[in-house]
Design an enzyme around this catalytic site. Structure first.
Site, PDB file in Angstrom:
ATOM      1  N   ASP A  65       0.815  -1.210   0.000  1.00 23.72           N
ATOM      2  CA  ASP A  65       0.000   0.000   0.000  1.00 23.72           C
ATOM      3  C   ASP A  65       0.852   1.264   0.000  1.00 23.72           C
ATOM      4  OD1 ASP A  65      -2.421  -1.454   0.095  1.00 23.72           O
ATOM      5  OD2 ASP A  65      -2.204  -1.720   2.256  1.00 23.72           O
ATOM      6  N   TYR A 129       7.609 -10.219   5.504  1.00 21.58           N
ATOM      7  CA  TYR A 129       7.576  -8.783   5.786  1.00 21.58           C
ATOM      8  C   TYR A 129       8.341  -8.512   7.074  1.00 21.58           C
ATOM      9  CZ  TYR A 129       3.856  -7.947   2.338  1.00 21.58           C
ATOM     10  OH  TYR A 129       3.124  -7.845   1.178  1.00 21.58           O
TER      11      TYR A 129
END
Length: 298
Positions: A65, A129
């Protein structure tokens, strides 16, 4: 959109690429009328400058994002050259794309030829991540410039790391992670059941800024690995774990939140901001990349 029609002059490449996400709307393509573009817009424009005869379509493995970074995202790309022109080697393609991407904080790490059945998103077996926290910081202006927009700067309050580790252990394994999913238009079509393979919290090794900045800033890394994640799942898990570390939530509160299986149960305003989130690895089976070996750059 992924274009999968092939002819004998078309070659599929797996592209590994990195970027700083601060100035982009996210990794995915944004409409041309939108002022802030996605990383995909810039990479596809660079590919077009190579003048392939097919429509350029970058099929990205992992969506990130606005404000989220990647040290290693991946995508597949089909390039059809004019008759008589040999396929580009991975090394030449990497250099050419980086030349056209020079003005942007986007870099192609590697490009390799793969079978035409390979799919960057569906073939991935895991994604990793890392979320970076900076503690012992009285104000974000006290961070070194090298870490601006690259970590979540917390107040001087000490984090209870043991409680955070106890809470992170509850997230490991297969669960319905509905409580950690931010709702979007895809929510009703995707299963909330995910298997978290890693949820690790550790002190970050010394960095350039720590060695030379001469302030008592401390960095922590939260690492999460799964085959796939729900929308904003990593940021919401990070925010909840930080809340545990700050004493705003207890370990049992996090357990109850997980068991609620309801995104509305997630406390307001505790999700981690995008700045500290990095996609660091997308993993594939070697058998799916078997033709890589003949085209690997030195």
């Amino acid at each position: 959109m992924c274009i999968c029609g092939f002819d004998m002059n078309t070659v599929r490449y797996l592209i590994y690429f990195q970027y700083l996400g601060t100035r982009y709307s996210g990794v995915m393509k944004a409409p041309s009328f939108q002022l802030v573009q996605g990383v995909q817009n810039h990479v596809e424009n660079a590919v077009r400058k190579l003048k392939p005869i097919n429509e350029v379509s970058f099929c990205i493995s992992s969506r990130t994002d606005t404000g989220v970074h990647a040290l290693c995202n991946s995508a597949h790309l089909d390039i059809q050259r004019k008759p008589g022109k040999p396929p580009l080697t991975g090394q030449i393609l990497t250099r050419a794309l980086n030349f056209y991407l020079k003005p942007e904080p986007i870099s192609i790490i590697r490009a390799i030829q793969v079978p035409d059945t390979f799919h960057a998103r569906h073939s991935a077996i895991s994604r990793t991540y890392v979320y970076r926290l900076a503690t012992k910081v009285s104000h974000h202006s006290q961070l070194p410039m090298t870490d601006k927009n690259l970590c979540w700067s917390l107040s001087d309050m000490e984090l209870d790391i043991k409680a955070m580790k106890d809470a992170s252990a509850l997230l490991l394994g297969t669960h319905d992670f509905s409580s950690f999913r931010a709702l979007n238009s895809d929510a009703s079509f995707k299963s909330p059941v995910k298997t978290l393979l890693c949820a690790q919290i550790e002190l970050s090794p010394g960095s350039f800024s720590q060695k030379h900045f001469h302030r008592d800033v401390q960095y922590w890394e939260l690492t999460f690995r799964s085959r796939s994640f729900l929308y904003k799942q990593v940021r919401r898990m990070t925010g909840a774990l930080v809340a545990v570390g700050q004493g705003k939530l207890s370990v049992s509160d996090l357990q109850a939140l997980l068991e609620a299986k309801d995104s509305r149960a997630y406390p307001q305003n505790i999700a981690a901001p995008p700045d500290g989130l990095f996609l660091t690895n997308v993993e594939y089976r070697q058998s799916d990349l078997i033709s890589v070996l003949k085209d690997s750059p030195e």
